[in-house]
Write a protein that holds these residues in place. Sequence first.
Motif, PDB file in Angstrom:
ATOM      1  N   ASN A  23       0.824  -1.214   0.000  1.00 52.60           N
ATOM      2  CA  ASN A  23       0.000   0.000   0.000  1.00 52.60           C
ATOM      3  C   ASN A  23       0.857   1.263   0.000  1.00 52.60           C
ATOM      4  N   ALA A  24       1.880   1.288   0.869  1.00 54.49           N
ATOM      5  CA  ALA A  24       2.781   2.443   0.913  1.00 54.49           C
ATOM      6  C   ALA A  24       3.558   2.566  -0.394  1.00 54.49           C
ATOM      7  N   GLU A  28       1.305   4.004  -3.053  1.00 56.51           N
ATOM      8  CA  GLU A  28       1.085   5.436  -2.815  1.00 56.51           C
ATOM      9  C   GLU A  28       2.261   6.256  -3.332  1.00 56.51           C
ATOM     10  N   LYS A  29       3.468   5.798  -3.034  1.00 55.44           N
ATOM     11  CA  LYS A  29       4.668   6.503  -3.508  1.00 55.44           C
ATOM     12  C   LYS A  29       4.758   6.426  -5.028  1.00 55.44           C
ATOM     13  N   SER A  58       2.391   6.275  -7.154  1.00 62.43           N
ATOM     14  CA  SER A  58       1.432   7.216  -7.736  1.00 62.43           C
ATOM     15  C   SER A  58       2.006   8.632  -7.781  1.00 62.43           C
ATOM     16  N   LYS A  59       2.654   9.041  -6.698  1.00 59.69           N
ATOM     17  CA  LYS A  59       3.300  10.365  -6.663  1.00 59.69           C
ATOM     18  C   LYS A  59       4.392  10.461  -7.732  1.00 59.69           C
TER      19      LYS A  59
END
Length: 602
Positions: A340-341, A344-345, A347-348
């Motif tokens: 998940n983390a 998220e990264k 995506s950035k």
Amino acid sequence: MVEQNHLQNKLIKLLRRDNIELWKPPYTTEDNEEEKSDLKGLSDKYAAEVGFNVTQVEAALDDIRLSAIRRGKGNEAYKETGIATLYIALPKDCKKNILEMQLDIKTTDLMIKINEEFGLGIEMKLIFKGKELKVDKTLAEQNVKHNSKIMVLKLESKSKIIEEEKQNQMLKRSQKGFQILSNRDESMDPETTPYLEIADQKGNPIKFPSEEKKALIMAIGLHEKGRAFLKKKDYPMALCFLLQADEKFNVCHSNLLESVDNYAVLQLDIVWCYRALEQMSLLEDAKARLQKAEDAFLKCYGKDRERLVQIKGNSRGEEVLFLRLYLLQGLLSYIEGNENAAAEKLSKVQNLHMQLCIDSSKIAELMNLGYTEQEARLGLRACDGNVNNAADHICQRREEKEAVRRKEREKRRKRMDDITSLTQLGYSRRNAAKALAKAGGDLNKAFQDLLDNYSPIAAENNNQRLNNNEMVTEEKINQVVSLGFNQDSAEAALRHANGNLESAIQLLLHYNGNLPENLKAVGATSSSTPEDTSISSEEPSSSSAGSPGNSEDDPMEADLIQEVLADIPEHEEDYLDLTLEEEEMVIEQLKSYLERRNQSTG
């Protein structure tokens, strides 16, 4: 290797969640702990959760079990015999291995043991907790402990293995070159003797206390040397220099590092090397460095990049650093088993990549206008890909840089003239430069400081100073007397100033026309050669590693300076000029990992 580490870390989290201890029954036999037990049931249970097949999960669980058993045995042996277990992270074409030995041996002995045990036959450096182990010290002296993890850095170039002595010599030469440069200051003539300035993101010099500036120049110099090897993709050599730079940065004051972003960029570069060398298993050190980088960027740029915008007008160029930061953080999160983390990264990173990726035809268009590829790429990023705005931006940056250079040249030339004026009053160039720096460039205050703390030097010899009798003419004496000073004082002042009329008058004005006896004595002496005496000690004026001399006086030193300066980029934003080609490959790699996991668990 990434997938293997990811799987093991996920399984360890699940085992902790379920309070399962693989080194105990029923997963390990009582009579033979090393005998592989049936982990099939546990593998079936976890395979669906982790997204790997049962065979892969069973093999990973057995690796975790055996590692735990060996660690337990190693702990018992260490308590009884003092023989420590060391985990050796070998080059990427090898697996991680274990060595058992006493910690009172030297690093060189450990290198020999590694080559013997694993049949490597290579020249190497050993890295422990992000620092190179010194070959002449024992492991214990360098805080290596039982169960420590040590990384083997294989030294090689594209064509052949680099001899360790040659690599060490290169490192020593670089250190010496930057030491010479760090000891130079504005008392040197910029036309003949190069020295380094520390500047902000627009090229404006930043003032630091002298000793701190020396440490920072050494650190930044070694960093640039490491970056030069990074550009060549010689990651082992790059890492050697980057870790040396890290040691130098660590002796600088923390508030000093908040003024520049070099320390943050260095941490990114080190972890980028770890990635290229496939040593991302060094999770603890990599995570700590990325956190340091993020904290340093926050302090240097501001929470919303406001400090950066204040200096440069925008922060778009620096976004490439955050792309690399988030990408490495995402990769580490995946290795830790935190999809998940990692997602998220990622995506950035993908959003930033879309913004920062430059159309090659636009770069070509700007290059046809006479701009360099680097200027074109940096300009387009700063202007969101608009060619016309980028051209204007590049022109403006060129003008700003030239204005800064012109201002600095004028300031240095004035400083040189002021130093010359003070030396004409009988003081050494070194002391004159010190006094002027202490006075913040105020010539009168510098002169007062010299009068209060230093005794002037007399003429050293006829080759170095002109004869006072030839310099002090009757005409000059009469000119000074015509201003209201008595003849004896006028003559003494002129002799003291080697016949320089302006300096002599300034000296007399300072003392209201009455020179102290010690100055009259110096003015009257032309043949003696006493040493310069002072309240504070005078550094030697000869050129050496510890003193700033003119490089033209020493050809070997001049060659050394040119060698290290060759790796200092001309463009102050060179570290932002990333093509993003390597980053694209890592993005695709991380993306594929996450997609496979989603498909497996879906």
